[in-house]
Design a protein around this motif. Structure first.
Motif, short mmCIF file in Angstrom:
data_model
loop_
_atom_site.label_atom_id
_atom_site.label_comp_id
_atom_site.label_asym_id
_atom_site.label_seq_id
_atom_site.Cartn_x
_atom_site.Cartn_y
_atom_site.Cartn_z
N SER A 23 0.82 -1.21 0.00
CA SER A 23 0.00 0.00 0.00
C SER A 23 0.86 1.26 0.00
N THR A 24 1.87 1.30 0.89
CA THR A 24 2.65 2.52 1.00
C THR A 24 3.48 2.80 -0.26
N ARG A 25 3.94 1.76 -0.90
CA ARG A 25 4.71 1.97 -2.14
C ARG A 25 3.88 2.71 -3.19
N LEU A 26 2.58 2.49 -3.16
CA LEU A 26 1.70 3.10 -4.15
C LEU A 26 1.25 4.50 -3.77
N VAL A 27 1.07 4.77 -2.47
CA VAL A 27 0.38 6.01 -2.09
C VAL A 27 1.15 6.93 -1.14
N ALA A 28 2.28 6.52 -0.61
CA ALA A 28 2.97 7.34 0.39
C ALA A 28 3.28 8.74 -0.13
N HIS A 29 3.61 8.86 -1.41
CA HIS A 29 3.95 10.17 -1.97
C HIS A 29 2.77 11.14 -1.96
N ALA A 30 1.56 10.60 -1.87
CA ALA A 30 0.37 11.43 -2.00
C ALA A 30 -0.33 11.71 -0.68
N VAL A 31 0.22 11.24 0.44
CA VAL A 31 -0.42 11.45 1.74
C VAL A 31 0.52 12.20 2.69
N ASP A 32 -0.06 12.76 3.75
CA ASP A 32 0.71 13.49 4.75
C ASP A 32 0.99 12.64 5.98
N VAL A 33 0.03 11.74 6.30
CA VAL A 33 0.12 10.94 7.52
C VAL A 33 -0.02 9.47 7.16
N ILE A 34 0.88 8.65 7.69
CA ILE A 34 0.79 7.20 7.51
C ILE A 34 0.38 6.60 8.85
N GLU A 35 -0.78 5.98 8.85
CA GLU A 35 -1.33 5.41 10.09
C GLU A 35 -1.06 3.92 10.17
N VAL A 36 -0.36 3.53 11.23
CA VAL A 36 -0.25 2.11 11.55
C VAL A 36 -1.55 1.76 12.27
N ILE A 196 -9.00 4.16 -0.50
CA ILE A 196 -7.75 4.30 -1.25
C ILE A 196 -7.09 2.95 -1.45
N ARG A 197 -6.91 2.20 -0.35
CA ARG A 197 -6.17 0.92 -0.43
C ARG A 197 -6.81 -0.06 -1.40
N ASP A 198 -8.14 -0.11 -1.41
CA ASP A 198 -8.84 -1.12 -2.21
C ASP A 198 -9.27 -0.61 -3.58
N ALA A 199 -8.88 0.62 -3.92
CA ALA A 199 -9.23 1.17 -5.23
C ALA A 199 -8.48 0.43 -6.32
N PRO A 202 -4.85 2.80 -6.46
CA PRO A 202 -4.74 3.50 -5.18
C PRO A 202 -4.06 4.87 -5.28
N ALA A 203 -3.03 4.98 -6.11
CA ALA A 203 -2.34 6.26 -6.26
C ALA A 203 -3.27 7.31 -6.83
N ALA A 204 -4.03 6.95 -7.84
CA ALA A 204 -4.99 7.88 -8.44
C ALA A 204 -6.08 8.25 -7.44
#
Length: 218
Positions: A23-36, A196-199, A202-204
């Motif tokens: 998930s993070t490989r796809l969307v980390a660039h587009a978010v501000d906060v990563i929630e564990v 987002i994760r299940d889209a 996900p990046a889009a």
């Protein structure tokens, strides 16, 4: 002076680090906060926090531990793993909240009170008096599954929390079309997980959230 845009947070409720990394490989660039997410916290422990912070040092990493007791001990475990923010559940004793906040300040982090389940406005006032400035308004997963939609009661409560001085994070099955419901409120963070994760892309999906937030709050 322009208003601050709400931040975007990805909720990693994955059941393994391998899946979380996909998930993070796809969307980390587009978010501000990563929630564990709580599910990932239980599955992998605080190493999930330390590994994600090591990979994404420029992002806010949240340990959604939903601490209910042992605030000093559990918060220390999360912050030593390099969490920036942690969550304490709303039913926790005020001393648990204060203990977690004390630890957060020692590590330069912050505490969010997670409003999942029953809570009162008297509790909210006590949290604020204790020094809490972040709350998470959460439409529960089970409520979503039962078909409960965002309603006026939700919007009114979120607005009241913001008026009290809290920085309000909003979560609970958020979809892109839900964002205009909150336009008149200075939301601090929007959390999107499955949307987002299940889209299919996900990046889009993450970028679509960012664009809609900028259009509504810019």
């Amino acid at each position: 002076m322009p208003r601050s845009l709400p931040m975007l947070q990805i909720a990693l409720d994955n059941q393994s680090m391998a899946d979380a990394f996909k998930s993070t490989r796809l969307v980390a660039h587009a978010v501000d906060v990563i929630e564990v997410g709580t599910i990932l916290c239980v599955a992998e422990g605080v190493r999930a926090v330390s590994e994600l912070k090591a990979l994404y040092p420029d992002k806010i990493v949240l340990a959604d531990a939903k601490i209910a007791d042992a605030g000093l001990i559990l918060s220390k475990m999360c912050f030593e793993a390099k969490a920036d923010w942690i969550t304490v559940i709303c039913c926790a004793d005020i001393n648990t909240v204060k203990g977690a906040l004390k630890t957060a300040r020692e590590y330069g982090g912050d505490v969010q009170v997670e409003l999942t389940g029953y809570w009162t406005w008297e509790q909210a006032a006590a949290w604020y008096e204790a020094g809490i400035r972040q709350v998470v308004y959460h439409r529960a997963r089970d409520a979503q599954a039962a078909g409960q939609n965002w309603g006026e009661a939700d919007i009114s409560a979120i607005r009241r929390l913001a008026d009290m001085g809290f920085k309000v994070t909003v979560t609970g099955g958020l979809a892109l079309e839900d964002l205009p419901l909150f336009k008149a409120i200075p939301i601090h963070v929007f959390i999107a997980g499955r949307s987002i994760r299940d889209a299919a892309d996900p990046a889009a999906a993450a970028l679509a959230f960012r664009e809609r937030i900028a259009a509504l709050w810019g």
